[in-house]
Design an enzyme around this catalytic site. Structure first.
Site, short mmCIF file in Angstrom:
data_model
loop_
_atom_site.label_atom_id
_atom_site.label_comp_id
_atom_site.label_asym_id
_atom_site.label_seq_id
_atom_site.Cartn_x
_atom_site.Cartn_y
_atom_site.Cartn_z
N SER A 72 -3.00 4.01 12.71
CA SER A 72 -2.79 2.97 11.69
C SER A 72 -1.48 2.21 11.82
O SER A 72 -1.29 1.22 11.10
CB SER A 72 -2.90 3.59 10.29
OG SER A 72 -4.25 3.88 10.00
N LYS A 75 -1.90 -1.40 12.21
CA LYS A 75 -2.01 -2.32 11.08
C LYS A 75 -0.78 -3.21 10.95
O LYS A 75 -0.86 -4.32 10.41
CB LYS A 75 -2.24 -1.53 9.79
CG LYS A 75 -3.59 -0.81 9.71
CD LYS A 75 -3.68 0.01 8.44
CE LYS A 75 -5.08 0.57 8.21
NZ LYS A 75 -5.47 1.59 9.19
N TYR A 158 -6.18 2.43 0.05
CA TYR A 158 -5.94 2.29 1.49
C TYR A 158 -7.27 2.19 2.23
O TYR A 158 -8.17 3.00 2.00
CB TYR A 158 -5.15 3.49 1.97
CG TYR A 158 -4.61 3.39 3.38
CD1 TYR A 158 -3.62 2.47 3.70
CD2 TYR A 158 -5.07 4.23 4.38
CE1 TYR A 158 -3.11 2.39 4.98
CE2 TYR A 158 -4.57 4.17 5.66
CZ TYR A 158 -3.59 3.25 5.96
OH TYR A 158 -3.09 3.16 7.23
N GLU A 280 5.13 -0.46 4.89
CA GLU A 280 5.35 0.04 3.54
C GLU A 280 6.84 0.33 3.43
O GLU A 280 7.44 0.86 4.37
CB GLU A 280 4.51 1.30 3.31
CG GLU A 280 3.02 1.01 3.43
CD GLU A 280 2.17 2.24 3.71
OE1 GLU A 280 2.71 3.38 3.66
OE2 GLU A 280 0.97 2.06 4.01
N LYS A 323 5.69 3.47 8.63
CA LYS A 323 4.22 3.51 8.75
C LYS A 323 3.84 4.72 9.56
O LYS A 323 4.46 5.01 10.61
CB LYS A 323 3.68 2.25 9.42
CG LYS A 323 2.15 2.16 9.36
CD LYS A 323 1.67 1.84 7.96
CE LYS A 323 0.14 1.94 7.82
NZ LYS A 323 -0.32 3.35 7.77
N THR A 324 2.84 5.43 9.09
CA THR A 324 2.24 6.53 9.85
C THR A 324 0.99 6.02 10.56
O THR A 324 0.43 4.99 10.21
CB THR A 324 1.86 7.70 8.95
OG1 THR A 324 0.87 7.25 8.01
CG2 THR A 324 3.07 8.24 8.21
N GLY A 325 0.54 6.79 11.55
CA GLY A 325 -0.70 6.46 12.23
C GLY A 325 -1.31 7.70 12.86
O GLY A 325 -0.60 8.55 13.40
N SER A 326 -2.64 7.79 12.79
CA SER A 326 -3.34 8.94 13.35
C SER A 326 -4.69 8.53 13.90
O SER A 326 -5.35 7.66 13.35
CB SER A 326 -3.57 10.02 12.28
OG SER A 326 -2.37 10.41 11.65
#
Length: 371
Positions: A72, A75, A158, A280, A323-326
Site C-alpha cells: 500500500s 498508494k 480504508y 498519512e 505509510k505502511t504497505g503489505s
C-alpha cells in the site's frame, strides 16, 4: 539525550549503523524475516543497511538495489499522480467519477468527488474487491451497482477500490494507462530508476522473493486496480530518493514540486491522524502509542469518523508523514519529518506485523532526532 540529525550525518556513520542494527536484527529474528533493506536520509545524505537474503533458494543477499513489493505504499504514488493531473489541469479533485467514466454517471459512486476516493471517504467502499471481480468490465459494473452506507465525507474506511479508482481516473485524465503513466512519467521525473509496476525481464534478477507464513516463496497476484493500490516494486535506493524528494522537492520541475506539496495537504482528521493523498501524517512530536494507533488494525478495517479540514490544511510546523504497505509475502514502512530532514525506509520480504515495523522505525528515528 538524542543527538541531532546533523551530527550523526556528519561524523558518526558507525554509530548510526549500531542504532539501526539494534532495532532491526531482533525484529528479523523474532518474526523470521529472511531479508530486509533499510535506508535513512539525514540532512540529504543517504545511509543503507542490508540484512539477510532476497532469495533463500538462490542464497541471494539483499542490497539497496533489491526490488521489494511496496504493497500500500504504492498508494502514495497514486496520490501523487492524481495531484500531478490536477496541477496539469487535466482533472480537479472536486470532479466526480462520471466525468471521466460515463458509465458511472448517475450511480451512487458518482456522488463522491475524486478527493473522497483518494481519502477513503466515498461512503463505505470496502477494503478489497469481492473475489469474483476479475476484469475491467466487472470492476466498472461493481462500481455502477455499489450502494454506500454513508454520505461522502462522513467516514473514512480504508479501501483499495477507492484509491484504485482514483488512480484509474487520473491515468484516463492523462490520456494513458496507469502503469505507463507511473513508469514513463512519474518515476523518471523523480529520478527513480529501479521502480516498476511491471518488472521487466532485465530487472527480474533483482526482484526478491517474498515468503508466506509457511516459508513458501511467493509474489503478488494480479487483481482489479492492483497497480494503483498495491502494485509498485522498488528498492531502498529509489525509495530513499523518493523520501528525499518529499522532504525537499526543490530540484524537481515546477509541476511535480506543486504535486508533492498537494500530497502533503491534510483533507480529513481521523483521530490524531491527518489523511492526505496517500500519505498519512501527524503533528510532531508524536508518541509511539499515537503512531501505533494511527497504523492499527482497527484504523485499516473499521469505519472511523472523518472531520473535514476546510480549507485543506498544508502541513506546517513539525509533521511526521508515514505509510505502511503489505502483500502476502512482503512488509514495508516509510516515515519522514521534512522539517528535520530525516526519513526512513524499511523493506522486507515477509509480511511481519505492522506494530513491529513502527516500533523499530520509531526507535531508530527517536535516537537520531529528538521526538
Amino acid at each position: 539525550m538524542a543527538a541531532s540529525a546533523a551530527s550523526w550525518a556528519g561524523d558518526d556513520a558507525a554509530r548510526i549503523r549500531g542504532i539501526v542494527e539494534t532495532a532491526i536484527r531482533p525484529v528479523m529474528a523474532e518474526h523470521d524475516v529472511p531479508g530486509m533493506a533499510v535506508a535513512l536520509t539525514i540532512d540529504g545524505q543517504a545511509f543503507y543497511f542490508n540484512y539477510g537474503l532476497a532469495s533463500k533458494q538462490g542464497n541471494v543477499p539483499v542490497t539497496e538495489r533489491t526490488l521489494f513489493e511496496l504493497g500500500s505504499i504504492s498508494k502514495t504514488f497514486t496520490g501523487l499522480l492524481a495531484a500531478y493531473a490536477q496541477v496539469s489541469g487535466k482533472l480537479s479533485l472536486a470532479d466526480h467519477p462520471g466525468k471521466f467514466m460515463p458509465r458511472l454517471k448517475g450511480s451512487a459512486i458518482d456522488r463522491a468527488k475524486l478527493l473522497h476516493l483518494g481519502t477513503y471517504t466515498a461512503g463505505g467502499l470496502p477494503l478489497q474487491f469481492p473475489d469474483d471481480i476479475m476484469d475491467e468490465a466487472q470492476t466498472t459494473s461493481y462500481f455502477q451497482a455499489w450502494a454506500p452506507d454513508a454520505e461522502p465525507g462522513k467516514f473514512r474506511r480504508y479501501s483499495n477500490p477507492s484509491i484504485g479508482l482514483l488512480g484509474h481516473i487520473a491515468a484516463l485524465a492523462l490520456d494513458g494507462d496507469f502503469a505507463e503513466a507511473i513508469e514513463t512519467r512519474l518515476f523518471p521525473e523523480l529520478g527513480l530508476n529501479s521502480s516498476y509496476v511491471r518488472v521487466p525481464q532485465e530487472a527480474m534478477a533483482d526482484y526478491a522473493w517474498g515468503y508466506d507464513q509457511a516459508n513458501n516463496p511467493i509474489r503478488v497476484n494480479r487483481g482489479p486496480l492492483d497497480a494503483q493500490a498495491y502494485g509498485v516494486k522498488s528498492s531502498t535506493a529509489d525509495m530513499i530518493r523518493y523520501v528525499q524528494a518529499n522532504i525537499d522537492p526543490s530540484p524537481l520541475k515546477a509541476p511535480w514540486r506543486r504535486a508533492i506539496k498537494d500530497t502533503h495537504q491534510g483533507y480529513f482528521t481521523v483521530g490524531d491522524m491527518v489523511q492526505g493523498l496517500g500519505w498519512e501524517h501527524y503533528r510532531h512530536p508524536i508518541t509511539l502509542d499515537r503512531l501505533l494507533e494511527g497504523n492499527s488494525r482497527g484504523m485499516a478495517l473499521e469505519p472511523r469518523i472523518a472531520t473535514p479540514l476546510v480549507p485543506p490544511e498544508l502541513s506546517s510546523g513539525l509533521t511526521l508523514f508515514n505509510k505502511t504497505g503489505s502483500t502476502n509475502g512482503f512488509g514495508a514502512y516509510v516515515a519522514f519529518i521534512p522539517q528535520k530532514q530525516i526519513g526512513i525506509v524499511m523493506l522486507a520480504n515477509r509480511n511481519f506485523p505492522i506494530p513491529a515495523r513502527i516500533r523499530a522505525a520509531y526507535a531508530i528515528m527517536e535516537q537520531l532526532t529528538p521526538f
